[in-house]
Motif scaffolding. Structure first.
Motif, PDB file in Angstrom:
ATOM      1  N   VAL A 394     -15.867   5.546   0.033  1.00  0.00           N
ATOM      2  CA  VAL A 394     -15.705   5.986  -1.348  1.00  0.00           C
ATOM      3  C   VAL A 394     -14.268   5.818  -1.825  1.00  0.00           C
ATOM      4  N   GLY A 395     -13.327   5.742  -0.902  1.00  0.00           N
ATOM      5  CA  GLY A 395     -11.917   5.633  -1.255  1.00  0.00           C
ATOM      6  C   GLY A 395     -11.373   4.225  -1.217  1.00  0.00           C
ATOM      7  N   GLU A 396     -12.231   3.196  -1.256  1.00  0.00           N
ATOM      8  CA  GLU A 396     -11.769   1.810  -1.133  1.00  0.00           C
ATOM      9  C   GLU A 396     -10.739   1.456  -2.207  1.00  0.00           C
ATOM     10  N   TYR A 397     -11.028   1.731  -3.447  1.00  0.00           N
ATOM     11  CA  TYR A 397     -10.122   1.347  -4.532  1.00  0.00           C
ATOM     12  C   TYR A 397      -8.797   2.099  -4.414  1.00  0.00           C
ATOM     13  N   PHE A 398      -8.868   3.371  -4.054  1.00  0.00           N
ATOM     14  CA  PHE A 398      -7.659   4.167  -3.833  1.00  0.00           C
ATOM     15  C   PHE A 398      -6.804   3.530  -2.746  1.00  0.00           C
ATOM     16  N   ALA A 399      -7.428   3.152  -1.622  1.00  0.00           N
ATOM     17  CA  ALA A 399      -6.692   2.585  -0.494  1.00  0.00           C
ATOM     18  C   ALA A 399      -6.054   1.252  -0.858  1.00  0.00           C
ATOM     19  N   LEU A 400      -6.791   0.383  -1.546  1.00  0.00           N
ATOM     20  CA  LEU A 400      -6.243  -0.922  -1.925  1.00  0.00           C
ATOM     21  C   LEU A 400      -5.113  -0.770  -2.942  1.00  0.00           C
ATOM     22  N   THR A 401      -5.256   0.192  -3.840  1.00  0.00           N
ATOM     23  CA  THR A 401      -4.192   0.451  -4.818  1.00  0.00           C
ATOM     24  C   THR A 401      -2.911   0.893  -4.122  1.00  0.00           C
ATOM     25  N   GLU A 402      -3.034   1.899  -3.262  1.00  0.00           N
ATOM     26  CA  GLU A 402      -1.848   2.402  -2.563  1.00  0.00           C
ATOM     27  C   GLU A 402      -1.267   1.357  -1.634  1.00  0.00           C
ATOM     28  N   GLY A 403      -2.126   0.640  -0.898  1.00  0.00           N
ATOM     29  CA  GLY A 403      -1.640  -0.350   0.049  1.00  0.00           C
ATOM     30  C   GLY A 403      -0.886  -1.488  -0.618  1.00  0.00           C
ATOM     31  N   THR A 404      -1.424  -1.986  -1.727  1.00  0.00           N
ATOM     32  CA  THR A 404      -0.753  -3.068  -2.445  1.00  0.00           C
ATOM     33  C   THR A 404       0.584  -2.615  -3.004  1.00  0.00           C
ATOM     34  N   MET A 405       0.601  -1.430  -3.612  1.00  0.00           N
ATOM     35  CA  MET A 405       1.854  -0.908  -4.153  1.00  0.00           C
ATOM     36  C   MET A 405       2.890  -0.680  -3.065  1.00  0.00           C
ATOM     37  N   ALA A 406       2.456  -0.119  -1.932  1.00  0.00           N
ATOM     38  CA  ALA A 406       3.404   0.186  -0.853  1.00  0.00           C
ATOM     39  C   ALA A 406       3.978  -1.082  -0.241  1.00  0.00           C
ATOM     40  N   LEU A 407       3.117  -2.073   0.039  1.00  0.00           N
ATOM     41  CA  LEU A 407       3.610  -3.302   0.654  1.00  0.00           C
ATOM     42  C   LEU A 407       4.582  -4.019  -0.283  1.00  0.00           C
ATOM     43  N   ALA A 408       4.230  -4.144  -1.552  1.00  0.00           N
ATOM     44  CA  ALA A 408       5.116  -4.815  -2.503  1.00  0.00           C
ATOM     45  C   ALA A 408       6.455  -4.099  -2.609  1.00  0.00           C
ATOM     46  N   SER A 409       6.424  -2.778  -2.652  1.00  0.00           N
ATOM     47  CA  SER A 409       7.663  -2.004  -2.805  1.00  0.00           C
ATOM     48  C   SER A 409       8.550  -2.130  -1.573  1.00  0.00           C
ATOM     49  N   ILE A 410       7.930  -2.124  -0.391  1.00  0.00           N
ATOM     50  CA  ILE A 410       8.708  -2.237   0.850  1.00  0.00           C
ATOM     51  C   ILE A 410       9.387  -3.590   0.941  1.00  0.00           C
ATOM     52  N   VAL A 411       8.625  -4.674   0.741  1.00  0.00           N
ATOM     53  CA  VAL A 411       9.227  -6.000   0.921  1.00  0.00           C
ATOM     54  C   VAL A 411      10.172  -6.353  -0.223  1.00  0.00           C
ATOM     55  N   ALA A 412      10.055  -5.663  -1.353  1.00  0.00           N
ATOM     56  CA  ALA A 412      11.019  -5.897  -2.430  1.00  0.00           C
ATOM     57  C   ALA A 412      12.415  -5.435  -2.031  1.00  0.00           C
TER      58      ALA A 412
END
Length: 455
Positions: A394-412
């Motif tokens: 049920v949390g798929e969209y939540f997980a993909l949202t957080e994961g994409t934001m976190a990865l982009a922010s870290i590598v930036a």
């Protein structure tokens, strides 16, 4: 048999008494990924237990859709219920539909911008505290980050650093002990066995603390804009309301799932980037163009296309929700093969995601697999990091949202360099995590190459 029937074959290499258990323990991911070479339905032996492994996407989809027959029962699920209660991820079929209807509104897409704003603040705070040039225990650090995001999303109540550290430690202890506990007979769990007592104490602390918080929220009333408020307000005349115990079960389920699984995904992604400089370079170009040095927000997601592809490929190779057991509730067939009441059926994303007929050169890390309409061309059951059928996460969209934001922010902001050339292997606890992964964060300047994404 018809041309659509699938024969059951037995995996080679079983040893007396232990069967395939030794091979599985040495490298669980590689063992499960290898089974599709033998057939579509493969029998293995784990000690005295005979298990049927589903290795074909069509059969996996058939099984996941028929969740009444292939039910979430058995010792591992019972032990999981001992930890998180009878929540939406662990409850049997008979209770799932009601629970799913009650918790679904908490993950509606209209709530995501608010949750994403919380995630952005936590990502900024945690990654700013990293120390350049100092080797970092990646799993420990990312668990702190994802636990903070989940805690702030679930509860508007603030946790201080000490309390958050205790919660993270208890979650880790519980997840480490869950599989071991499932193999321990209940009559022995209160003996002073190494690991079991700590597991039980951490489990009790998490549950008691969550129940106190649920009770406090119930008395105060109102919508605080967090997940707990949504769970307390959920319900109608047909389904009723969730009791305090049921809300506690859901909160613990989301806390466990939203911490460990996402931390593992992020850790595997950073590990892969540290070993694949061309992928890292392309990711840097995208985040520099889109973010220009800031932390990602919900509004950036549509432009973080390559970041999403890196997440998708990481989930294919390293699905943290790694192994699931189902118990057959009544005599039936699967792909034309008979299954009997009480049989144990195992499925894992690894048995599907490493099939070369679905993903050519399957062990290669290649985010470009997911460019364009790739997902639309895959058959049902071919890509299942979040499961499928009525029990899909049920949390798929939540997980993909957080994961994409976190990865982009870290590598930036950071490049993370490996401390050793030795291969990193996965270890199976309740999830599949990278073992002893340490990376060195180095500040990076934004690339000079700009593209139209940031225009």
């Amino acid at each position: 048999m018809t041309e659509h029937d699938h024969a059951v074959v037995t995996a080679p290499g079983a040893l007396p008494l232990i069967g395939h258990a030794g091979t599985f323990q040495r490298d669980p991911a590689r063992f499960l990924a290898s089974l599709s070479r033998h057939g579509d339905l493969v029998r293995i032996k784990m000690g005295p237990m005979r298990v049927l492994v589903v290795c074909h996407p069509a059969l996996l989809d058939e099984m996941l859709v028929r969740d009444k027959i292939f039910d979430r029962t058995g010792p591992l699920f019972q032990r999981a219920r001992d930890v998180v209660g009878n929540g939406v991820a662990t409850c049997p079929h008979a209770e799932h539909r009601r629970q799913r209807r009650l918790v679904q509104p908490a993950f509606h897409k209209t709530r995501m911008p608010g949750y994403a704003a919380i995630a952005s603040r936590q990502i900024a705070e945690h990654t700013a505290a990293w120390r350049a040039g100092q080797p970092m225990d990646v799993i420990a650090e990312l668990n702190r980050l994802t636990c903070a995001v989940v805690a702030r999303t679930l509860f508007s109540t603030e946790m201080d650093a000490g309390e958050l550290a205790r919660v993270v430690t208890d979650i880790q202890t519980v997840l480490d002990g869950l599989t071991r506990s499932a193999m321990t007979p209940p009559r022995l769990e209160h003996l002073p066995i190494v690991g079991i007592r700590g597991f039980l104490a951490a489990r009790d602390r998490l549950r008691q603390g969550t129940l106190r918080l649920v009770s406090d929220y119930r008395r105060a009333g109102g919508d605080r804009g967090d997940l707990l408020s949504m769970l307390l307000m959920a319900g109608d005349a047909a389904d009723g309301r969730l009791s305090d115990e049921e809300v506690c079960d859901q909160v613990l389920t989301f806390t466990m799932a939203g911490t460990e699984t996402l931390a593992n995904t992020m850790a595997w992604a950073l590990h892969r980037l540290s070993r694949h400089p061309e992928v890292e370079r392309r990711l840097h170009e995208e985040v520099d163009a889109v973010l220009d040095g800031r932390v990602a927000t919900f509004d950036d997601l549509d432009r973080l296309e390559y970041t999403g592809q890196v997440i998708a490929e990481t989930l294919r190779l390293h699905s943290p929700a790694f192994l699931f057991l189902r118990r057959v509730s009544t005599d039936a067939e699967l792909g034309g093969a008979p299954v009997a009441t009480g049989d144990t059926v195992l499925w894992s994303p690894h048995t599907i995601h490493y099939r070369p007929d679905l993903f050519p050169d399957p062990e290669r890390f290649d985010p470009d697999r997911w460019a364009g309409d790739m997902r639309k061309t895959l058959p049902r059951g071919a890509y299942v990091p979040f499961g499928g059928g009525p029990r899909k996460c049920v949390g798929e969209y939540f997980a993909l949202t957080e994961g994409t934001m976190a990865l982009a922010s870290i590598v930036a902001r950071w490049r993370l360099r490996p401390t050793t050339d030795r291969p990193v292997r996965g270890v199976f606890r309740a999830t599949l995590r990278p073992h002893a992964l340490h990376l060195i964060p180095e500040p990076r300047a934004r690339s000079s190459v700009r593209n139209q994404l940031g225009a």
